[in-house]
Design a protein around this motif. Structure first.
Motif, PDB file in Angstrom:
ATOM      1  N   VAL A 184      -4.592   5.425  -9.804  1.00  0.00           N
ATOM      2  CA  VAL A 184      -3.307   5.889  -9.300  1.00  0.00           C
ATOM      3  C   VAL A 184      -3.531   6.943  -8.219  1.00  0.00           C
ATOM      4  O   VAL A 184      -4.157   7.968  -8.462  1.00  0.00           O
ATOM      5  CB  VAL A 184      -2.441   6.475 -10.442  1.00  0.00           C
ATOM      6  N   ASN A 185      -3.003   6.664  -7.028  1.00  0.00           N
ATOM      7  CA  ASN A 185      -3.057   7.627  -5.940  1.00  0.00           C
ATOM      8  C   ASN A 185      -1.734   8.390  -5.904  1.00  0.00           C
ATOM      9  O   ASN A 185      -0.669   7.790  -6.023  1.00  0.00           O
ATOM     10  CB  ASN A 185      -3.288   6.902  -4.608  1.00  0.00           C
ATOM     11  N   VAL A 186      -1.805   9.711  -5.748  1.00  0.00           N
ATOM     12  CA  VAL A 186      -0.617  10.555  -5.756  1.00  0.00           C
ATOM     13  C   VAL A 186      -0.538  11.310  -4.437  1.00  0.00           C
ATOM     14  O   VAL A 186      -1.500  11.957  -4.028  1.00  0.00           O
ATOM     15  CB  VAL A 186      -0.656  11.567  -6.924  1.00  0.00           C
ATOM     16  N   GLU A 187       0.606  11.208  -3.775  1.00  0.00           N
ATOM     17  CA  GLU A 187       0.876  11.977  -2.570  1.00  0.00           C
ATOM     18  C   GLU A 187       2.265  12.579  -2.704  1.00  0.00           C
ATOM     19  O   GLU A 187       3.154  11.972  -3.303  1.00  0.00           O
ATOM     20  CB  GLU A 187       0.813  11.085  -1.328  1.00  0.00           C
ATOM     21  N   THR A 188       2.445  13.775  -2.139  1.00  0.00           N
ATOM     22  CA  THR A 188       3.730  14.460  -2.236  1.00  0.00           C
ATOM     23  C   THR A 188       4.165  14.915  -0.854  1.00  0.00           C
ATOM     24  O   THR A 188       3.367  15.457  -0.095  1.00  0.00           O
ATOM     25  CB  THR A 188       3.634  15.677  -3.170  1.00  0.00           C
ATOM     26  N   PHE A 189       5.450  14.705  -0.533  1.00  0.00           N
ATOM     27  CA  PHE A 189       6.031  15.173   0.715  1.00  0.00           C
ATOM     28  C   PHE A 189       7.405  15.734   0.424  1.00  0.00           C
ATOM     29  O   PHE A 189       8.297  15.010  -0.034  1.00  0.00           O
ATOM     30  CB  PHE A 189       6.124  14.031   1.736  1.00  0.00           C
ATOM     31  N   LYS A 190       7.548  17.044   0.635  1.00  0.00           N
ATOM     32  CA  LYS A 190       8.809  17.747   0.391  1.00  0.00           C
ATOM     33  C   LYS A 190       9.338  17.503  -1.018  1.00  0.00           C
ATOM     34  O   LYS A 190      10.518  17.262  -1.231  1.00  0.00           O
ATOM     35  CB  LYS A 190       9.846  17.375   1.443  1.00  0.00           C
ATOM     36  N   GLY A 191       8.444  17.548  -2.002  1.00  0.00           N
ATOM     37  CA  GLY A 191       8.821  17.423  -3.405  1.00  0.00           C
ATOM     38  C   GLY A 191       8.935  16.002  -3.922  1.00  0.00           C
ATOM     39  O   GLY A 191       9.087  15.791  -5.116  1.00  0.00           O
ATOM     40  N   VAL A 192       8.876  15.020  -3.045  1.00  0.00           N
ATOM     41  CA  VAL A 192       8.970  13.625  -3.462  1.00  0.00           C
ATOM     42  C   VAL A 192       7.552  13.078  -3.642  1.00  0.00           C
ATOM     43  O   VAL A 192       6.742  13.107  -2.721  1.00  0.00           O
ATOM     44  CB  VAL A 192       9.736  12.772  -2.433  1.00  0.00           C
ATOM     45  N   VAL A 193       7.265  12.609  -4.839  1.00  0.00           N
ATOM     46  CA  VAL A 193       5.939  12.102  -5.186  1.00  0.00           C
ATOM     47  C   VAL A 193       5.904  10.602  -4.941  1.00  0.00           C
ATOM     48  O   VAL A 193       6.810   9.875  -5.361  1.00  0.00           O
ATOM     49  CB  VAL A 193       5.610  12.414  -6.663  1.00  0.00           C
ATOM     50  N   GLN A 194       4.854  10.149  -4.275  1.00  0.00           N
ATOM     51  CA  GLN A 194       4.652   8.722  -4.072  1.00  0.00           C
ATOM     52  C   GLN A 194       3.426   8.302  -4.865  1.00  0.00           C
ATOM     53  O   GLN A 194       2.346   8.861  -4.700  1.00  0.00           O
ATOM     54  CB  GLN A 194       4.446   8.385  -2.601  1.00  0.00           C
ATOM     55  N   LEU A 195       3.619   7.334  -5.740  1.00  0.00           N
ATOM     56  CA  LEU A 195       2.537   6.781  -6.539  1.00  0.00           C
ATOM     57  C   LEU A 195       2.141   5.437  -5.944  1.00  0.00           C
ATOM     58  O   LEU A 195       3.002   4.586  -5.686  1.00  0.00           O
ATOM     59  CB  LEU A 195       2.991   6.583  -7.990  1.00  0.00           C
ATOM     60  N   SER A 196       0.841   5.230  -5.746  1.00  0.00           N
ATOM     61  CA  SER A 196       0.367   3.949  -5.242  1.00  0.00           C
ATOM     62  C   SER A 196      -0.944   3.610  -5.931  1.00  0.00           C
ATOM     63  O   SER A 196      -1.580   4.465  -6.531  1.00  0.00           O
ATOM     64  CB  SER A 196       0.184   3.996  -3.722  1.00  0.00           C
ATOM     65  N   GLY A 197      -1.328   2.359  -5.840  1.00  0.00           N
ATOM     66  CA  GLY A 197      -2.551   1.905  -6.485  1.00  0.00           C
ATOM     67  C   GLY A 197      -2.248   0.756  -7.431  1.00  0.00           C
ATOM     68  O   GLY A 197      -1.213   0.098  -7.325  1.00  0.00           O
ATOM     69  N   PHE A 198      -3.172   0.544  -8.353  1.00  0.00           N
ATOM     70  CA  PHE A 198      -3.073  -0.593  -9.272  1.00  0.00           C
ATOM     71  C   PHE A 198      -3.102  -0.107 -10.716  1.00  0.00           C
ATOM     72  O   PHE A 198      -3.853   0.806 -11.049  1.00  0.00           O
ATOM     73  CB  PHE A 198      -4.231  -1.562  -9.040  1.00  0.00           C
TER      74      PHE A 198
END
Length: 104
Positions: free
Chosen positions: A60-74
């Motif tokens: 699971v890759n985790v990125e955050t921009f202005k409090g919004v978390v984006q989860l990506s991966g498998f």
């Protein structure tokens, strides 16, 4: 002499305005404080995912921009995808979650 004073004051004012507007955030760019806050949120979400026995942090890759978390991966199942989103939403400071995890 009066023109030189006016021009120098104008130039200093212009430079100050340019500097201050450069420190602010825009819709597509974070301020320094927001960047630090988002880094902390990302670290907390990753730590929570690591502590969860159902999830594998390396998937699971985790990125955050202005409090919004984006989860990506498998992930291995739909339940794991839903669980990752739930874990992310439970972290203080998260304002939203974009779950782009793919079930393999």
């Amino acid at each position: 002499m009066n023109n030189v004073t006016f021009i120098s004051r104008f130039f200093i004012g212009f430079m100050l305005l340019a500097f201050l507007s450069g420190c602010g955030a825009t819709r597509h760019q974070e301020s320094t404080g927001e960047y630090v806050d988002d880094s902390v949120i990302t670290a907390k979400v990753k730590a929570e995912i690591l502590d969860d026995p159902m999830l594998k942090v390396l998937q699971v890759n985790v990125e955050t921009f202005k409090g919004v978390v984006q989860l990506s991966g498998f992930v291995n199942s739909g339940e794991a995808s839903a669980r990752a989103a739930k874990v992310a939403k439970g972290v203080k400071g998260v304002t939203g979650v974009k779950n782009n995890l793919i079930v393999k």
